[in-house]
Design a protein around this motif. Structure first.
Motif, PDB file in Angstrom:
ATOM      1  N   VAL A  58       5.049  65.394  48.969  1.00  0.00           N
ATOM      2  CA  VAL A  58       3.841  65.928  48.324  1.00  0.00           C
ATOM      3  C   VAL A  58       2.625  65.320  49.046  1.00  0.00           C
ATOM      4  N   PRO A  59       1.658  66.130  49.471  1.00  0.00           N
ATOM      5  CA  PRO A  59       0.496  65.575  50.183  1.00  0.00           C
ATOM      6  C   PRO A  59      -0.324  64.624  49.307  1.00  0.00           C
ATOM      7  N   ASN A  60      -0.833  63.556  49.910  1.00  0.00           N
ATOM      8  CA  ASN A  60      -1.743  62.631  49.201  1.00  0.00           C
ATOM      9  C   ASN A  60      -3.171  63.164  49.342  1.00  0.00           C
ATOM     10  N   THR A  61      -3.654  63.826  48.317  1.00  0.00           N
ATOM     11  CA  THR A  61      -4.965  64.469  48.428  1.00  0.00           C
ATOM     12  C   THR A  61      -6.010  63.875  47.476  1.00  0.00           C
ATOM     13  N   GLU A  62      -5.650  62.807  46.774  1.00  0.00           N
ATOM     14  CA  GLU A  62      -6.557  62.290  45.729  1.00  0.00           C
ATOM     15  C   GLU A  62      -7.932  61.926  46.289  1.00  0.00           C
ATOM     16  N   LEU A  63      -7.942  61.232  47.432  1.00  0.00           N
ATOM     17  CA  LEU A  63      -9.228  60.798  47.992  1.00  0.00           C
ATOM     18  C   LEU A  63     -10.061  62.013  48.411  1.00  0.00           C
ATOM     19  N   ALA A  64      -9.390  62.989  49.032  1.00  0.00           N
ATOM     20  CA  ALA A  64     -10.083  64.205  49.455  1.00  0.00           C
ATOM     21  C   ALA A  64     -10.702  64.918  48.250  1.00  0.00           C
ATOM     22  N   VAL A  65      -9.935  65.024  47.173  1.00  0.00           N
ATOM     23  CA  VAL A  65     -10.441  65.711  45.966  1.00  0.00           C
ATOM     24  C   VAL A  65     -11.617  64.936  45.380  1.00  0.00           C
ATOM     25  N   LEU A  66     -11.465  63.616  45.347  1.00  0.00           N
ATOM     26  CA  LEU A  66     -12.534  62.782  44.789  1.00  0.00           C
ATOM     27  C   LEU A  66     -13.852  62.983  45.560  1.00  0.00           C
ATOM     28  N   LEU A  67     -13.727  63.162  46.863  1.00  0.00           N
ATOM     29  CA  LEU A  67     -14.933  63.351  47.685  1.00  0.00           C
ATOM     30  C   LEU A  67     -15.508  64.760  47.555  1.00  0.00           C
ATOM     31  N   GLY A  68     -14.688  65.687  47.059  1.00  0.00           N
ATOM     32  CA  GLY A  68     -15.174  67.063  46.873  1.00  0.00           C
ATOM     33  C   GLY A  68     -14.609  68.063  47.862  1.00  0.00           C
ATOM     34  N   CYS A  69     -13.579  67.674  48.626  1.00  0.00           N
ATOM     35  CA  CYS A  69     -12.961  68.627  49.570  1.00  0.00           C
ATOM     36  C   CYS A  69     -12.155  69.658  48.776  1.00  0.00           C
ATOM     37  N   THR A 121     -17.311  47.539  50.786  1.00  0.00           N
ATOM     38  CA  THR A 121     -17.959  48.847  50.878  1.00  0.00           C
ATOM     39  C   THR A 121     -18.144  49.192  52.353  1.00  0.00           C
ATOM     40  N   ILE A 122     -17.724  50.383  52.716  1.00  0.00           N
ATOM     41  CA  ILE A 122     -17.852  50.807  54.113  1.00  0.00           C
ATOM     42  C   ILE A 122     -18.676  52.095  54.143  1.00  0.00           C
ATOM     43  N   THR A 123     -19.718  52.095  54.925  1.00  0.00           N
ATOM     44  CA  THR A 123     -20.512  53.320  55.079  1.00  0.00           C
ATOM     45  C   THR A 123     -20.134  53.960  56.408  1.00  0.00           C
ATOM     46  N   TRP A 124     -20.209  55.285  56.471  1.00  0.00           N
ATOM     47  CA  TRP A 124     -19.726  55.991  57.661  1.00  0.00           C
ATOM     48  C   TRP A 124     -20.609  57.196  57.975  1.00  0.00           C
ATOM     49  N   ASP A 125     -20.558  57.630  59.256  1.00  0.00           N
ATOM     50  CA  ASP A 125     -21.239  58.864  59.639  1.00  0.00           C
ATOM     51  C   ASP A 125     -20.285  60.050  59.552  1.00  0.00           C
ATOM     52  N   ARG A 126     -19.029  59.822  60.007  1.00  0.00           N
ATOM     53  CA  ARG A 126     -17.989  60.850  59.898  1.00  0.00           C
ATOM     54  C   ARG A 126     -16.708  60.188  59.371  1.00  0.00           C
ATOM     55  N   LEU A 127     -16.002  60.945  58.550  1.00  0.00           N
ATOM     56  CA  LEU A 127     -14.815  60.393  57.896  1.00  0.00           C
ATOM     57  C   LEU A 127     -13.603  61.253  58.254  1.00  0.00           C
ATOM     58  N   ILE A 128     -12.483  60.585  58.583  1.00  0.00           N
ATOM     59  CA  ILE A 128     -11.240  61.323  58.853  1.00  0.00           C
ATOM     60  C   ILE A 128     -10.186  60.847  57.857  1.00  0.00           C
ATOM     61  N   LEU A 129      -9.739  61.759  57.016  1.00  0.00           N
ATOM     62  CA  LEU A 129      -8.752  61.408  55.987  1.00  0.00           C
ATOM     63  C   LEU A 129      -7.343  61.685  56.516  1.00  0.00           C
ATOM     64  N   ALA A 130      -6.570  60.615  56.655  1.00  0.00           N
ATOM     65  CA  ALA A 130      -5.196  60.732  57.189  1.00  0.00           C
ATOM     66  C   ALA A 130      -4.265  59.990  56.241  1.00  0.00           C
ATOM     67  N   THR A 131      -4.302  60.407  54.982  1.00  0.00           N
ATOM     68  CA  THR A 131      -3.669  59.616  53.918  1.00  0.00           C
ATOM     69  C   THR A 131      -2.186  59.935  53.686  1.00  0.00           C
ATOM     70  N   GLY A 132      -1.598  60.815  54.502  1.00  0.00           N
ATOM     71  CA  GLY A 132      -0.149  61.014  54.458  1.00  0.00           C
ATOM     72  C   GLY A 132       0.365  61.720  53.210  1.00  0.00           C
ATOM     73  N   ALA A 133       1.622  61.451  52.913  1.00  0.00           N
ATOM     74  CA  ALA A 133       2.297  62.114  51.788  1.00  0.00           C
ATOM     75  C   ALA A 133       3.155  61.100  51.045  1.00  0.00           C
ATOM     76  N   GLU A 178     -18.995  68.935  55.513  1.00  0.00           N
ATOM     77  CA  GLU A 178     -19.455  68.948  56.904  1.00  0.00           C
ATOM     78  C   GLU A 178     -18.918  67.773  57.744  1.00  0.00           C
ATOM     79  N   ASP A 179     -18.995  66.570  57.234  1.00  0.00           N
ATOM     80  CA  ASP A 179     -18.661  65.404  58.060  1.00  0.00           C
ATOM     81  C   ASP A 179     -17.343  64.753  57.689  1.00  0.00           C
ATOM     82  N   VAL A 180     -16.507  65.517  57.009  1.00  0.00           N
ATOM     83  CA  VAL A 180     -15.204  64.967  56.607  1.00  0.00           C
ATOM     84  C   VAL A 180     -14.085  65.819  57.210  1.00  0.00           C
ATOM     85  N   PHE A 181     -13.192  65.154  57.954  1.00  0.00           N
ATOM     86  CA  PHE A 181     -12.038  65.827  58.560  1.00  0.00           C
ATOM     87  C   PHE A 181     -10.776  65.366  57.827  1.00  0.00           C
ATOM     88  N   SER A 182      -9.714  66.148  57.951  1.00  0.00           N
ATOM     89  CA  SER A 182      -8.444  65.689  57.384  1.00  0.00           C
ATOM     90  C   SER A 182      -7.307  66.088  58.320  1.00  0.00           C
TER      91      SER A 182
END
Ligand SMILES: Cc1cc2nc3c(=O)[nH]c(=O)nc-3n(C[C@H](O)[C@H](O)[C@H](O)COP(=O)(O)OP(=O)(O)OC[C@H]3O[C@@H](n4cnc5c(N)ncnc54)[C@H](O)[C@@H]3O)c2cc1C
Length: 437
Positions: free
Chosen positions: A257-268, A104-116, A286-290
């Motif tokens: 095709v973009p990999n967006t599953e994690l982003a969607v799961l988080l609510g982006c 488990t990893i806790t974070w203050d800001r998250l950057i999603l770079a999950t590719g395609a 607010e604290d999630v970048f992609s």
């Protein structure tokens, strides 16, 4: 408590491809504590995947620079970890392949770079041994799969076809033909746009020169794979003529095709299947970048500059980030031109026959799906998209074939052994771990 770990980081980057590496390096340059996790054993993502068989990888200066700068920064890499879900705000859980545990990893800001990933479309015989994704075959070869002397047809769509063909040929394959479904007419405006991107133009010209003796057929697509038990030939068409190319392997993918599953799961939020971001690459959270391909397929240079912008913006370096907007916008415009040039032709929707498998995890055939009104119904009635790949392969296919979009992403977003899920700490235990003692 089992052997699971909880750690905290100021900035967590998911994905160590070009976009994630650029983001991490830029954020670490501001003194932030940065952690990058990736499911591969090393950094580089798809294009810079490290390997043992290809001489061409080691001499890519862009790759060498990016990885050296990343290693020289204070960012740390957690390889062999796959982000699977988020049980609490500002928390991600990752499955560690080697140990079989969940961290488990806790974070203050998250950057999603999950590719395609590649888009696969079903046609008769596409599940036979000998048929590979174009990028998938390239990755196998980088990992040591021997291709020397094999006759390979490369088919589908997008600039990846040329890159893959050149790479496979360098490793000894005989490229029989390259079949690009887009027409010369639709690719012409893209070719003109390339004139203002000389480095990309040169790269394309190098690939063509390497493959000068190989036919590059535009407006040409695979109809079927022939062979008993394994591929023996590919039937191709240009809409007027149909012919058969004998070969050992087919490398086939229809753009990405973009990999967006994690982003969607988080609510982006998504728009046109891509993660919505503002000028600073911030998502609707607010604290999630992609950055990179989840925000649109635009290639390496876009991934690098978007990554840098997000790394700077996430560490309050707004002025430096702003200085890069023009370059980013230019690369994104290139991505849009790419989408237009390689738009899928309608004929690809009618390649599948009633008995053609569409969902290969659950053996669901085209005829079983034709009577379904939506993907939810298809899932409930046929189990389409409910197998091990969780719709990553058939999802893009049914979207092309039937216009269905997968709107429900369920955790964990990748298959995880039950033993790992059972031994992971509960939400309460994580909260206790996070509280100062
Ligand atoms: C199969 C394939 C092959 C390609 N080959 C080429 C090529 O030869 N030449 C070329 O110019 N372009 C190629 N591309 C396109 C190229 O990847 C992009 O242009 C660009 O480099 C993308 O960079 P990125 O950082 O956005 O994504 P990527 O390079 O894809 O990096 C994303 C990383 O995130 C990791 N990841 C994703 N989800 C998770 C998760 N949940 N947990 C942990 N890690 C995760 C992935 O494994 C990957 O390492 C290829 C694309 C694909 C899909």
């Amino acid at each position: 408590m089992t052997a699971t770990a909880t750690r905290h980081t100021e900035i967590l980057v998911v994905g160590a491809g070009p976009a994630g590496l650029a983001a991490a390096t830029a954020a670490a340059s501001a003194g932030a504590q940065v952690t990058v996790l990736d499911d591969n054993p090393g950094p580089g993502g798809q294009i810079w995947r490290s390997g043992i068989a290809s001489a061409s990888i080691a001499i890519d200066p862009a790759r060498e620079n990016a990885i050296r700068e990343f290693r020289e920064s204070n960012a740390s890499l957690l390889p062999g970890r796959r982000a699977i879900d988020s049980q609490q705000p500002r928390t991600l859980r990752a499955f560690v392949e080697e140990t079989g545990v969940i961290e488990t990893i806790t974070w203050d800001r998250l950057i999603l770079a999950t590719g395609a990933r590649e888009r696969f479309l079903p046609f008769p015989g596409w599940t036979l041994p000998g048929v590979f994704g174009a990028g998938g075959l390239q990755a196998l070869v980088k990992g040591g799969y021997t291709i020397a002397g094999k006759r390979v047809v490369v088919a589908g769509s997008g600039p990846l076809l040329l890159a893959v063909a050149a790479h496979l040929q360098e490793d000894g394959a005989e490229i029989v033909t390259i079949a690009e479904q887009a027409t010369l007419g639709s690719m012409l405006p893209f070719a003109i746009k390339l004139l203002s991107h000389p480095a990309k133009l040169m790269q394309g010209a190098r690939y063509r020169a390497t493959l000068s003796h190989v036919p590059y057929r535009t407006g040409c697509w695979p109809l079927a794979v022939e062979g008993t038990g394994k591929l023996a030939a590919v039937r191709l068409t240009d809409g007027t003529n149909t012919w058969t190319e004998p070969c050992d392997l087919l490398a086939c993918g229809f753009h990405l095709v973009p990999n967006t599953e994690l982003a969607v799961l988080l609510g982006c939020e998504l728009h046109d299947d891509c993660v919505v971001v503002d000028a600073t690459q911030r998502t609707t959270l607010e604290d999630v970048f992609s950055v990179g391909e989840p925000t649109g397929i635009a290639g390496l240079d876009a991934a690098l500059v978007q990554g840098k912008i997000a790394g700077l913006a996430a560490t309050n370096q707004a002025t430096q980030a702003k200085a890069l907007y023009k370059k980013r916008n230019r690369e994104e415009a290139f991505g849009k031109a790419l989408d237009r040039a390689f738009a899928l032709r309608p004929e690809l929707r009618s390649l599948a026959q009633p008995d053609t498998i569409v969902c290969r995890c659950e053996d669901v055939r085209f005829a079983q799906l034709q009577s379904q009104p939506s993907w939810t119904d298809a899932k409930l009635q046929t189990r389409c998209g409910m197998g091990a790949c969780q719709g990553r392969i058939c999802g893009a296919a049914v979207q092309t074939l039937f216009g269905w979009r997968n709107t429900s992403i369920r955790p964990p977003i990748f298959p995880v052994p039950l033993s790992a899920l059972l031994s992971a700490p509960t939400s309460n235990e994580i909260t206790q771990l996070q509280e100062p003692s």
